[in-house]
Design an enzyme around this catalytic site. Structure first.
Site, PDB file in Angstrom:
ATOM      1  N   ARG A 168       0.755  -1.273   0.222  1.00 43.40           N
ATOM      2  CA  ARG A 168       0.233   0.149   0.224  1.00 43.40           C
ATOM      3  C   ARG A 168       0.632   1.482   0.494  1.00 43.40           C
ATOM      4  O   ARG A 168       1.213   2.279  -0.659  1.00 43.40           O
ATOM      5  CB  ARG A 168      -0.840  -0.083   1.024  1.00 43.40           C
ATOM      6  CG  ARG A 168      -1.448   1.469   1.601  1.00 43.40           C
ATOM      7  CD  ARG A 168      -2.649   1.250   1.937  1.00 43.40           C
ATOM      8  NE  ARG A 168      -2.296   0.365   3.354  1.00 43.40           N
ATOM      9  CZ  ARG A 168      -2.353   0.790   4.627  1.00 43.40           C
ATOM     10  NH1 ARG A 168      -1.652   1.542   4.875  1.00 43.40           N
ATOM     11  NH2 ARG A 168      -2.355   0.115   5.260  1.00 43.40           N
TER      12      ARG A 168
ATOM     13  N   TYR B 172     -16.248  17.105 -15.453  1.00 40.21           N
ATOM     14  CA  TYR B 172     -16.484  15.593 -15.661  1.00 40.21           C
ATOM     15  C   TYR B 172     -18.567  15.201 -14.251  1.00 40.21           C
ATOM     16  O   TYR B 172     -18.287  15.745 -13.001  1.00 40.21           O
ATOM     17  CB  TYR B 172     -15.607  14.688 -14.917  1.00 40.21           C
ATOM     18  CG  TYR B 172     -16.118  12.916 -14.964  1.00 40.21           C
ATOM     19  CD1 TYR B 172     -16.207  12.368 -15.939  1.00 40.21           C
ATOM     20  CD2 TYR B 172     -15.806  12.660 -13.523  1.00 40.21           C
ATOM     21  CE1 TYR B 172     -16.456  11.287 -15.423  1.00 40.21           C
ATOM     22  CE2 TYR B 172     -15.802  11.104 -14.011  1.00 40.21           C
ATOM     23  CZ  TYR B 172     -16.210  10.783 -14.950  1.00 40.21           C
ATOM     24  OH  TYR B 172     -15.845   9.052 -15.202  1.00 40.21           O
TER      25      TYR B 172
ATOM     26  N   ASP C 292      -7.457  18.925 -14.450  1.00 39.80           N
ATOM     27  CA  ASP C 292      -7.380  17.349 -14.640  1.00 39.80           C
ATOM     28  C   ASP C 292      -7.654  18.017 -16.495  1.00 39.80           C
ATOM     29  O   ASP C 292      -7.894  17.940 -17.580  1.00 39.80           O
ATOM     30  CB  ASP C 292      -9.055  17.354 -14.844  1.00 39.80           C
ATOM     31  CG  ASP C 292      -9.812  15.848 -15.209  1.00 39.80           C
ATOM     32  OD1 ASP C 292      -9.156  15.491 -16.080  1.00 39.80           O
ATOM     33  OD2 ASP C 292     -11.127  15.669 -14.402  1.00 39.80           O
TER      34      ASP C 292
ATOM     35  N   LYS D 231      -8.387   6.298 -19.348  1.00 38.08           N
ATOM     36  CA  LYS D 231      -9.067   7.312 -20.907  1.00 38.08           C
ATOM     37  C   LYS D 231      -7.199   6.846 -22.269  1.00 38.08           C
ATOM     38  O   LYS D 231      -6.921   5.726 -21.633  1.00 38.08           O
ATOM     39  CB  LYS D 231      -9.086   8.355 -20.621  1.00 38.08           C
ATOM     40  CG  LYS D 231     -10.598   8.895 -19.193  1.00 38.08           C
ATOM     41  CD  LYS D 231     -11.706   7.549 -19.304  1.00 38.08           C
ATOM     42  CE  LYS D 231     -12.172   7.913 -18.245  1.00 38.08           C
ATOM     43  NZ  LYS D 231     -12.511   8.999 -17.256  1.00 38.08           N
TER      44      LYS D 231
HETATM   45  C1  PLP Z   1     -13.663   9.551 -16.201  1.00 34.06           C
HETATM   46  C2  PLP Z   1     -12.954  10.691 -16.176  1.00 34.06           C
HETATM   47  C3  PLP Z   1     -12.422  11.439 -14.963  1.00 34.06           C
HETATM   48  C4  PLP Z   1     -12.497   9.927 -13.642  1.00 34.06           C
HETATM   49  O1  PLP Z   1     -12.130   8.550 -13.446  1.00 34.06           O
HETATM   50  P1  PLP Z   1     -11.925   7.587 -13.020  1.00 34.06           P
HETATM   51  O2  PLP Z   1     -11.282   6.880 -14.022  1.00 34.06           O
HETATM   52  O3  PLP Z   1     -13.241   6.891 -14.154  1.00 34.06           O
HETATM   53  O4  PLP Z   1     -12.673   7.274 -12.015  1.00 34.06           O
HETATM   54  C5  PLP Z   1     -12.575  12.532 -13.876  1.00 34.06           C
HETATM   55  N1  PLP Z   1     -11.880  13.160 -15.161  1.00 34.06           N
HETATM   56  C6  PLP Z   1     -12.318  12.808 -16.040  1.00 34.06           C
HETATM   57  C7  PLP Z   1     -12.388  14.370 -17.848  1.00 34.06           C
HETATM   58  C8  PLP Z   1     -12.511  11.997 -16.973  1.00 34.06           C
HETATM   59  O5  PLP Z   1     -13.202  11.731 -18.330  1.00 34.06           O
END
Ligand code: PLP
Length: 380
Positions: A46, A103, A175, A200
């Protein structure tokens, strides 16, 4: 070292005992010690795991952070786990300023989790720096931004918003999931910390859920690493391996995602069955010039509104064959969805406006002729 080279080499030297050229999946929870507290840098997975460490080094390098300077990356079990670690840096009563086009999960986390625990939050129109400045409160501690935004693909001015956040003594988080560090490096535009959903483009193959935070600020980095261990939302070694493998091909994948998305945006913009196309690479996009200043290219996401309203949008996404009807984005395969009915359901009816006839596509790396043919046929 150039980006493409870092993606393959940062954190990824051959494994010293065997010479394996790929970072192994260190599937172990604990590590044998020579004497109490005397070990090779790892005591419990961890706290630290070599596969995750390699991923963190690579993530830091891609966002332009030199680990020797005290900054670095913190890998997490998902993008939302990364957001929740940032949540742990706040105190009850602190205010978080979110962009109007966020998001859905980020909005849900601040509105329905932290918001119910006594944290304040509000929303400002991120494409209007004056509106962001006006929404700052004395207790604002975090200013959040997504650019390009999701799902409307607007671009916000990172330099302007970073100045507003810093004047207010707040941290500025960007982000960077949609752009990826290949196209945009927010730390160079004043961000204090970059958030990723590695689920992603960084993972890139729709086979893993992960996230991370990257910062140049040694104090913040140390705090995030402390929180990663203390709160525990860590990725397992197999997940870290998958993201690291995806990162190796990020540059070449992004080139194709961008080229395909541009061609699809141009096709849609010229089609009489389409009412509106949102793609920052189009010169008709309201933020095109700003996108050009902040990004090296315009990404693989395209949103559009077919004529005929929500009914036409739903019919279209049910009829594509190559574009799979699914949430998520950033994989090699093309995806299509209706945000108001899928990813952004939690924001419908709030101040965040997502048109119910909006279709969002994550353009994959298939041959663009096949993709355009699929959309053309599905629009009937
Ligand atoms: C998918 C996404 C998230 C969240 O990510 P997870 O891996 O699904 O928890 C946050 N910000 C954006 C822009 C996203 O596309």
């Amino acid at each position: 070292m150039k980006f493409e080279t870092k993606a393959i080499h940062a954190g990824q030297d051959p494994e010293p005992t065997t010479g394996a050229v790929v970072v192994p999946i260190f599937a172990t929870s604990t590590y044998a010690q020579d004497a109490p507290g005397k070990h090779a840098g790892y005591d419990y997975s961890r706290t630290d795991n070599p596969t995750r460490s390699a991923l963190q080094t690579a993530l830091a390098a891609l966002e332009g952070v030199d680990e020797a300077s005290g900054g670095g990356a913190t890998a997490t079990a998902s993008g939302m786990a990364a957001a929740s670690l940032l949540g742990y840096t706040l105190k009850v009563g602190d205010h978080v300023l979110l962009p109007d086009d966020a998001y859905g999960g980020t909005f849900r986390f601040f509105a329905r989790v932290l918001g119910e625990q006594g944290f304040a939050w509000s929303v400002a129109k991120a494409t209007d720096p004056a509106a962001v400045a006006a929404a700052i409160r004395p207790n604002t501690k975090l200013v959040w931004l997504e650019t390009p935004s999701n799902p409307l693909l607007r671009i916000a001015d990172m330099k302007a918003i970073s100045a507003i956040a810093h004047d207010a003594g707040a941290r500025f988080v960007v982000d960077n999931t949609f752009a990826t560090p290949y196209l945009q490096r927010p730390l160079d535009f004043g961000a204090d910390v970059v958030l990723h959903s590695t689920t992603k483009y960084l993972g890139g193959h729709s086979d893993v859920v992960g996230g991370g935070l990257v910062t140049r600020d040694p104090e913040l980095h140390e705090r995030l690493r402390f929180l990663q261990n203390a709160a525990g939302p860590v990725p397992g070694p197999f997940d870290a391996f998958l993201v690291l493998r995806g990162i190796k091909t990020l540059a070449v994948r992004m080139e194709r995602h961008c080229a395909n998305a541009m061609a699809i945006a141009e096709f849609l913009a010229a089609d009489a069955r389409v009412a509106e196309v949102m793609y920052p690479g189009l010169t008709s996009h309201p933020d095109h010039a700003l996108a050009h200043r902040q990004m090296d290219a315009f990404g693989g996401m395209v949103s559009f509104r077919p004529k005929g309203g929500a009914e036409a949008a739903h019919r279209l996404v049910e009829r594509t064959e190559l574009f799979f009807l699914a949430e998520s984005l950033g994989g090699v395969e093309s995806l299509i969805e209706v945000p108001a009915a899928m990813t952004h359901m939690s924001v419908v009816g709030t101040a965040l406006q997502v048109p119910d006839d909006l279709v969002r596509v994550s353009v994959g790396i298939e041959h663009v002729d096949d993709l355009i043919g699929d959309l053309d046929r599905a629009m009937g």
